[in-house]
Structures are given as C-alpha cells and as structure tokens.
Motif scaffolding. Structure first.
Motif, short mmCIF file in Angstrom:
data_model
loop_
_atom_site.label_atom_id
_atom_site.label_comp_id
_atom_site.label_asym_id
_atom_site.label_seq_id
_atom_site.Cartn_x
_atom_site.Cartn_y
_atom_site.Cartn_z
N LEU A 213 0.87 -1.18 0.00
CA LEU A 213 0.00 0.00 0.00
C LEU A 213 0.91 1.23 0.00
CD1 LEU A 213 -3.25 0.58 1.97
CD2 LEU A 213 -1.48 2.31 2.06
N VAL A 214 0.70 2.11 -0.96
CA VAL A 214 1.47 3.36 -1.02
C VAL A 214 0.47 4.50 -0.94
CG1 VAL A 214 3.38 2.36 -2.33
CG2 VAL A 214 1.51 3.42 -3.57
N ALA A 215 0.79 5.52 -0.13
CA ALA A 215 -0.22 6.56 0.10
C ALA A 215 0.41 7.94 0.16
CB ALA A 215 -0.96 6.29 1.42
N CYS A 216 -0.34 8.92 -0.36
CA CYS A 216 0.05 10.31 -0.21
C CYS A 216 -1.21 11.16 -0.10
CB CYS A 216 0.90 10.76 -1.39
SG CYS A 216 1.55 12.43 -1.13
N GLY A 217 -1.20 12.04 0.86
CA GLY A 217 -2.36 12.91 1.08
C GLY A 217 -2.22 13.52 2.46
N PRO A 218 -3.30 14.08 2.99
CA PRO A 218 -3.23 14.62 4.34
C PRO A 218 -2.76 13.53 5.32
CG PRO A 218 -5.32 15.17 3.28
CD PRO A 218 -4.62 14.21 2.37
N GLU A 219 -1.96 13.95 6.31
CA GLU A 219 -1.34 12.96 7.20
C GLU A 219 -2.37 12.07 7.90
OE1 GLU A 219 2.48 14.35 8.39
OE2 GLU A 219 2.03 13.72 10.43
N VAL A 220 -3.49 12.69 8.32
CA VAL A 220 -4.50 11.91 9.02
C VAL A 220 -5.07 10.83 8.09
CG1 VAL A 220 -6.35 13.56 8.51
CG2 VAL A 220 -6.55 12.07 10.49
N MET A 221 -5.22 11.18 6.81
CA MET A 221 -5.71 10.19 5.84
C MET A 221 -4.73 9.03 5.72
SD MET A 221 -5.62 10.22 1.81
CE MET A 221 -4.18 9.21 1.90
N MET A 222 -3.43 9.37 5.69
CA MET A 222 -2.44 8.29 5.51
C MET A 222 -2.42 7.36 6.72
SD MET A 222 0.65 9.96 3.35
CE MET A 222 1.01 11.39 4.35
N LYS A 237 5.59 -3.21 6.97
CA LYS A 237 6.80 -2.96 6.17
C LYS A 237 6.49 -2.93 4.68
CE LYS A 237 8.25 -7.66 5.82
NZ LYS A 237 8.80 -8.81 6.17
N ARG A 238 5.24 -3.20 4.33
CA ARG A 238 4.82 -3.10 2.92
C ARG A 238 3.95 -1.87 2.70
NH1 ARG A 238 4.61 -7.78 -0.44
NH2 ARG A 238 6.08 -9.31 0.31
N ILE A 239 3.94 -0.99 3.68
CA ILE A 239 3.16 0.26 3.55
C ILE A 239 4.15 1.42 3.48
CG2 ILE A 239 1.51 1.79 4.71
CD1 ILE A 239 0.24 -0.76 5.91
N TRP A 240 4.00 2.26 2.47
CA TRP A 240 4.89 3.40 2.27
C TRP A 240 4.05 4.67 2.17
CZ3 TRP A 240 10.37 3.08 1.46
CH2 TRP A 240 10.88 1.77 1.51
N VAL A 241 4.52 5.72 2.82
CA VAL A 241 3.79 6.99 2.78
C VAL A 241 4.75 8.11 2.39
CG1 VAL A 241 2.04 6.34 4.49
CG2 VAL A 241 4.18 7.38 5.26
N VAL A 270 9.40 9.88 0.90
CA VAL A 270 8.75 8.57 0.89
C VAL A 270 9.43 7.70 1.95
CG1 VAL A 270 8.26 6.53 -0.48
CG2 VAL A 270 8.17 8.79 -1.56
N LEU A 271 8.66 7.24 2.92
CA LEU A 271 9.22 6.46 4.03
C LEU A 271 8.36 5.22 4.30
CD1 LEU A 271 9.98 9.51 6.26
CD2 LEU A 271 11.69 7.77 5.77
N ARG A 272 9.04 4.18 4.76
CA ARG A 272 8.31 2.97 5.12
C ARG A 272 7.57 3.22 6.41
NH1 ARG A 272 11.58 -2.60 5.36
NH2 ARG A 272 11.17 -2.43 7.58
N TYR A 273 6.32 2.78 6.46
CA TYR A 273 5.44 3.15 7.56
C TYR A 273 5.97 2.68 8.92
CZ TYR A 273 1.10 4.07 10.02
OH TYR A 273 0.17 4.56 10.90
N ASP A 274 6.52 1.48 9.00
CA ASP A 274 6.98 0.99 10.30
C ASP A 274 8.14 1.83 10.84
OD1 ASP A 274 8.72 0.06 8.36
OD2 ASP A 274 9.09 -1.86 9.34
N ARG A 275 8.80 2.56 9.93
CA ARG A 275 9.94 3.38 10.35
C ARG A 275 9.50 4.70 11.00
NH1 ARG A 275 14.68 4.77 5.91
NH2 ARG A 275 15.50 6.57 7.02
N ILE A 276 8.32 5.18 10.64
CA ILE A 276 7.94 6.51 11.13
C ILE A 276 6.63 6.51 11.93
CG2 ILE A 276 9.19 8.06 9.58
CD1 ILE A 276 5.71 7.07 8.77
N ARG A 277 5.98 5.34 11.98
CA ARG A 277 4.64 5.29 12.61
C ARG A 277 4.62 5.95 13.98
NH1 ARG A 277 4.24 1.76 15.85
NH2 ARG A 277 5.26 0.12 14.65
N LYS A 278 5.59 5.58 14.84
CA LYS A 278 5.51 6.06 16.23
C LYS A 278 5.65 7.58 16.31
CE LYS A 278 10.26 5.08 17.58
NZ LYS A 278 11.11 4.11 18.20
N TYR A 279 6.35 8.21 15.36
CA TYR A 279 6.50 9.67 15.41
C TYR A 279 5.25 10.37 14.90
CZ TYR A 279 11.19 7.93 15.86
OH TYR A 279 12.27 7.23 16.26
N LEU A 280 4.53 9.70 14.00
CA LEU A 280 3.32 10.31 13.44
C LEU A 280 2.24 10.48 14.51
CD1 LEU A 280 2.79 8.60 9.98
CD2 LEU A 280 3.66 10.87 10.49
#
Ligand SMILES: Cc1cc2nc3c(=O)[nH]c(=O)nc-3n(C[C@H](O)[C@H](O)[C@H](O)COP(=O)(O)OP(=O)(O)OC[C@H]3O[C@@H](n4cnc5c(N)ncnc54)[C@H](O)[C@@H]3O)c2cc1C
Length: 285
Positions: A213-222, A237-241, A270-280
């Motif tokens: 899943l690859v996503a771009c848009g408002p952060e809350v949407m992602m 690890k298969r989700i990129w935003v 573009v970052l892998r979701y598991d890498r930045i999830r906790k900061y979001l």
C-alpha cells in the motif's frame, strides 16, 4: 530499496534557471507547470525517481518543495503540479509561459519501485497527494506486466477537487482499477461518497501478504489508510507513505523538516510506515 538523489551527492545548493514552457489549469487554485532548465554545457538531465521533489525558488520571495508530477520517462522537461498556498506559490501562479524561476533538485527518496515488482499494489491518493503518485502510476503502466493487481483509490473533498480526471480512463484501460470517492456529493456526482478508507476497507485482496500500500495525502488520511491496510492483512513494512514538512535546505542540514530521527527532505519524503509510525502519533512533533 530507497532512491537517493544524485543532486544531494553533487551540489545541493546549485540553483538552475528554469523556464516555464506550459501551464495547465487543473482544479481551482492548482496548475501544472512544465519546466526546462538550461545548463552551461548545453545539455540538461531530467531524470528523477517517482516520489522525489524539486525546490522551486522565486527570487526575493522564497523557496518551496514541490513534487515531480510528470512521467519519469519524459526526458525533455520536469512537470510540477502546484496549489496556491502562500507567498511562493502565489507568486508562481502569477507567472506564465516564458517566465523563469530558480530550481534545485531532484531531492529525496522515491517509491520502492523494485520492491513492488511481482506484487499487488494499492495506491491511495488524497487531494493534491495525487501529484507525487502520478509519476509512479506512469512507471507502473509502462511496465504493467511486472506487477499484479493495481488499485488506485482516489479521494477529494468534492468532484471538482479530483486531480487529473482526464487521465483516469487511460489508466483504467492500462489495467489500473481506479476507484473514486468524494467527501461531499455535488450535482451530477453519482459515485461513492465518504472517506478513502471506506473504499480500502471493502477491497477484496486476493493475497494481502503479497500486497503493498502506497499513500500520499493529508497525514491523518495516511494514518487511517495504513490502519485499513493493516486490517486487510498488509504488513507494516509493505506500507509506504510520502510525508510533508515545511522544509528549507532540502539537504538534511537545517533541521526544519525533522520528524524524530528522520529528515523528511533526505530520508523521505517517501518512508516505510513501520519506520515513522511512532513519530506520526506524537502531537506537535
Ligand atoms: C516533499 C514535499 C513535496 C511537496 N509537493 C508539493 C506539490 O507537489 N505541490 C504543492 O502544491 N505543494 C507541495 N508541497 C507543499 C509546498 O511545499 C508548500 O505548500 C509550499 O512550501 C508553500 O509555500 P508558499 O511560500 O506558497 O507558502 P508559505 O507562505 O510558505 O506557507 C503557507 C502556509 O503553509 C504552511 N506550510 C508551508 N509549507 C508547508 C509544508 N510543507 N507542510 C505543512 N505546512 C506548510 C506555512 O507554515 C503557512 O502556514 C510539498 C511539500 C513537501 C515537503
């Protein structure tokens, strides 16, 4: 694999003069610009990885990060789709064909093209988030047989906020399942109404363990799109935003765009979701 820009390895401060070749009105307050640069040696290279961005500089006004929104196979120019937000983008909106501006780049990481090969792909775009995803769509379409199922879930506040509508039929014919939704139905809209996650939730993924899943848009949407993807069985690890932060240097030095340990300008956007999830999920970070 993430794609790091050649501009960073060379000279990130080098501002070239870019000429506006064409301007296309997209939706209200949004135009697409085709830019060419002239290099001293005569030749100019327009290579970039889908997901990367340039810094556009309006002398005496300032600089803004703007994603590439054109076809990465196109070798004659760079394409940028810009929404009027503040000083830089407002000044740009006052320019036309033949006018010039400054340009640095390309910068940042791209979508994980190599990893996507052989997999199913859910592309999620919200509003102007479609812009950095369009180069990826062109790239996937040009090598369509390398990928399995591709869905594009595209949402906007209302129909007149959907970007690149004129291209959807071509994308559909090219083997992309384009699904649209709007937050608010207006006259003539007979399609889906609601947030993009509703469309993600009802996808029947034949093999979630082999889906990206690859996503771009408002952060809350992602964040919600990622949560929907995870519920469907897509691994984090298969989700990129693609993340957006106010940035200045674009070279990982000034710290304006820092998110936890990541500099969005060089470790992202573009970052892998598991890498930045906790900061979001940390407010005001
Ligand atoms: C990697 C990246 C790619 C981008 N791609 C595009 C694109 O393709 N098209 C496009 O139209 N815009 C894009 N943007 C957003 C764009 O950079 C900002 O809207 C732009 O800097 C606004 O500049 P301005 O001088 O017109 O407005 P400013 O006067 O600088 O800003 C107007 C308002 O927006 C806020 N702001 C400015 N930049 C950002 C930001 N990045 N995140 C959150 N708030 C911000 C300011 O604080 C202010 O409140 C991108 C941003 C990033 C980081």
């Amino acid at each position: 694999m993430t794609v790091h820009s050649t501009a960073l390895r060379a000279n990130p401060w080098l501002t070239r003069t870019a000429r506006i070749e064409d301007v296309i009105g997209e939706i209200s307050g949004v135009c697409t610009y085709r830019l060419t640069v002239s290099d001293k040696n005569g030749g100019a290279s327009y290579g970039f990885a889908p997901g990367q961005f340039n810094m556009l500089y309006l002398p005496g006004v300032g600089e803004s990060a703007i994603s590439m929104s054109g076809d990465p196979a196109r070798t004659d120019s760079w394409i940028h789709t810009v929404r009027v937000a503040g000083n830089v983008t407002k000044t740009l909106a006052g320019l036309g064909r033949g006018d010039t501006l400054g340009l640095r780049g390309p910068f940042g990481t791209g979508w994980p093209h190599e990893e996507l090969i052989g997999n199913d792909i859910v592309i999620v775009a919200g509003g102007l988030g479609m812009a950095p995803l369009r180069p990826l769509i062109y790239q996937l379409m040009s090598q369509r047989d390398k990928f399995n199922r591709i869905w594009l879930i595209c949402g906007a506040r209302s129909f007149d906020g959907l970007l690149y509508v004129r291209e959807y039929n071509t994308w559909r014919k090219g083997g992309i399942d384009v699904q649209l939704t709007v937050d608010r139905a207006t006259d003539g809209w007979a399609g889906h109404v609601g947030v993009v996650t509703l469309l993600i939730d009802r996808l029947q993924l034949p093999r979630p363990e082999q889906t990206y899943l690859v996503a771009c848009g408002p952060e809350v949407m992602m964040k919600y799109a990622a949560a929907s993807g995870i519920r469907l069985g897509i691994a984090e690890k298969r989700i990129w935003v693609s993340l957006e932060r106010n940035m200045r240097c674009a070279a990982g030095l000034c710290g304006h765009c820092q998110l936890g340990p990541e500099f969005i300008c060089k470790d992202g956007p573009v970052l892998r979701y598991d890498r930045i999830r906790k900061y979001l999920f940390v407010e005001q970070l």
